[in-house]
Design a protein around this motif. Structure first.
Motif, short mmCIF file in Angstrom:
data_model
loop_
_atom_site.label_atom_id
_atom_site.label_comp_id
_atom_site.label_asym_id
_atom_site.label_seq_id
_atom_site.Cartn_x
_atom_site.Cartn_y
_atom_site.Cartn_z
N GLN A 1 -10.37 4.05 7.27
CA GLN A 1 -11.17 4.66 6.66
C GLN A 1 -12.73 3.84 7.38
O GLN A 1 -12.84 2.85 6.98
N THR B 1 0.92 -1.21 -0.07
CA THR B 1 -0.11 0.16 -0.17
C THR B 1 0.75 1.15 -0.16
O THR B 1 0.62 2.26 -0.48
N ASP C 1 -7.50 -3.59 -4.18
CA ASP C 1 -6.33 -4.46 -4.96
C ASP C 1 -5.61 -5.25 -3.98
O ASP C 1 -5.27 -6.62 -4.35
N THR C 2 -5.26 -4.97 -2.74
CA THR C 2 -4.64 -5.78 -1.60
C THR C 2 -5.45 -6.91 -1.61
O THR C 2 -5.09 -7.85 -1.39
N ALA D 1 -14.81 1.08 5.25
CA ALA D 1 -13.82 0.46 4.12
C ALA D 1 -14.09 -1.24 4.24
O ALA D 1 -14.41 -1.87 2.87
N GLY E 1 1.38 2.52 -3.39
CA GLY E 1 0.35 3.15 -4.07
C GLY E 1 -0.79 2.29 -4.37
O GLY E 1 -1.97 2.52 -5.04
N GLU E 2 -0.66 0.76 -4.10
CA GLU E 2 -1.78 -0.13 -4.25
C GLU E 2 -3.08 0.03 -3.41
O GLU E 2 -2.77 0.65 -1.99
N THR E 3 -4.01 0.15 -4.16
CA THR E 3 -5.29 0.29 -3.20
C THR E 3 -5.66 -1.01 -2.06
O THR E 3 -5.18 -2.04 -2.35
N THR E 4 -6.65 -0.69 -1.19
CA THR E 4 -6.99 -1.65 -0.30
C THR E 4 -7.60 -2.70 -0.95
O THR E 4 -7.58 -3.93 -0.79
N HIS F 1 -9.12 -0.77 9.50
CA HIS F 1 -9.00 0.16 8.46
C HIS F 1 -9.16 1.59 9.18
O HIS F 1 -10.25 1.52 9.88
#
Ligand code: CP
Length: 327
Positions: free
Chosen positions: A131, A104, A112-113, A134, A107-110, A129
């Motif tokens: 956020q 992450t 995509d992870t 999420a 720059g990998e999004t949650t 998370h």
């Protein structure tokens, strides 16, 4: 609303006995969407699992062969370790990823992870998370269960379940029990999940704190508001002290920690004015000397470590139900 749990599992059992209720949910993202019956079923399942931790070999084969992925994008001690231990006691394997040190940072999004970890063949996700929302965003995008281990300022369902489990264990019921939740209500996912769960099971809730930490909209959740801890001390059966979440403050919301503590901190003087067997709770981590003094935190009315112990059985129940309950 609450009921006594069914008999505990026998030495060789891999699943609890109280399975007349059919669990239908893939995920546990919040108490908002759970019915009272579903909450009671989780509590009863947890009660069945409690006995496992008293065995010399603390394991049942309920989730043997399954893999639980613990994704913690925010720091944790209790929630992370008790989910890890809960998975282990159910014979599941675990893999762990923290925000720090993961891709992450590149720059990998949650999403995509989570999709990449799902592609490795895991059977459930436990996600913390920063956020709010999420886990809710992810739940329709992956095929395996998502368990919310705390999302921003929104919900912390397993913390509320273990708090409610502890109150039921100590007082025998939730119906008519008066619970004060004290402190930083505005930033607290623990407060929100507790209010939702307690109200569904028939408890009365009063939230207490300075006006800057208690949003007026909270009354829409069916709780009372008080800006004076001293006014409610002798009126409640349970006092749940919340941590001041300085890390979520955009600006100073009270003049000083010293003043906050003098008005809203629990100490032996205030405890003496409470009902004799009042339960003092705290989700942890404690700021000793701010929310409560050490003599109260470690005293006879405190059930703070009992909450932690109960968290293990509650998280075993949740992992079991979302993984196997629908089978
Ligand atoms: N109560 C709680 O969520 O603690 P941790 O942040 O240590 O998990």
């Amino acid at each position: 609303m609450t009921k006594k749990a069914s008999s505990s599992s026998k030495e060789t059992d891999s699943k609890p006995d109280n399975d007349k209720f059919v669990w239908t949910r893939k995920d546990l993202v919040g108490l908002d969407e759970l019915s009272a019956e579903e909450i009671v079923h989780i509590l009863d399942t947890a009660q069945s699992f409690q006995e496992v931790s008293t065995r010399s070999i603390k394991k049942v084969p309920a989730l043997r062969g399954k893999v639980v992925a613990l994704l913690f994008f925010e720091d944790s001690t209790r929630t992370r370790m008790s989910f890890e231990l809960a998975a282990s006691r159910l014979s599941a394997d675990t893999v762990f990823l923290s925000g720090k040190g993961s891709s992450t940072s590149k720059g990998e999004t949650t999403l995509d992870t989570v999709r990449n970890v799902e592609a490795m063949g895991v059977d459930a996700f436990v996600i913390r998370h920063s956020q709010s929302g999420a886990p809710h965003l992810l739940q329709d995008k992956v095929n395996v269960p998502i368990i919310n281990a705390g999302d921003g300022q929104h919900e912390h369902p397993t913390q509320a379940l273990l708090d409610i489990f502890t109150i039921r264990q100590k007082l025998g019921t939730l119906e008519g029990v008066r619970v004060a939740i004290v402190g930083d209500i505005a930033h607290s996912r623990v407060a929100r999940s507790n209010i939702l769960g307690l109200k569904k099971l028939g408890a009365e809730v009063v939230v207490v704190g300075p006006p800057t930490l208690v949003p007026s909209t909270i009354t829409a959740m069916g709780c009372e508001v008080s800006n004076s801890l001293d006014d409610i001390l002798d009126q409640v059966d349970v006092i749940n002290m919340l941590r001041i979440q300085f890390e979520r403050f955009a600006s100073n919301l009270f003049p000083s920690v010293r003043e906050y503590s003098s008005l809203f901190g629990m100490n032996s003087k205030r405890l003496a004015k409470c009902r004799k067997n009042v339960l003092i709770m705290h989700p942890g981590p404690i700021n000793r000397g701010v929310e409560l003094t050490s003599d109260v935190a470690d005293g006879p009315n405190s059930c703070i470590l009992q909450q932690v112990t109960n968290g293990l059985a509650v998280r075993m129940a949740v992992l079991y139900l979302v993984s196997r309950g629908r089978e």
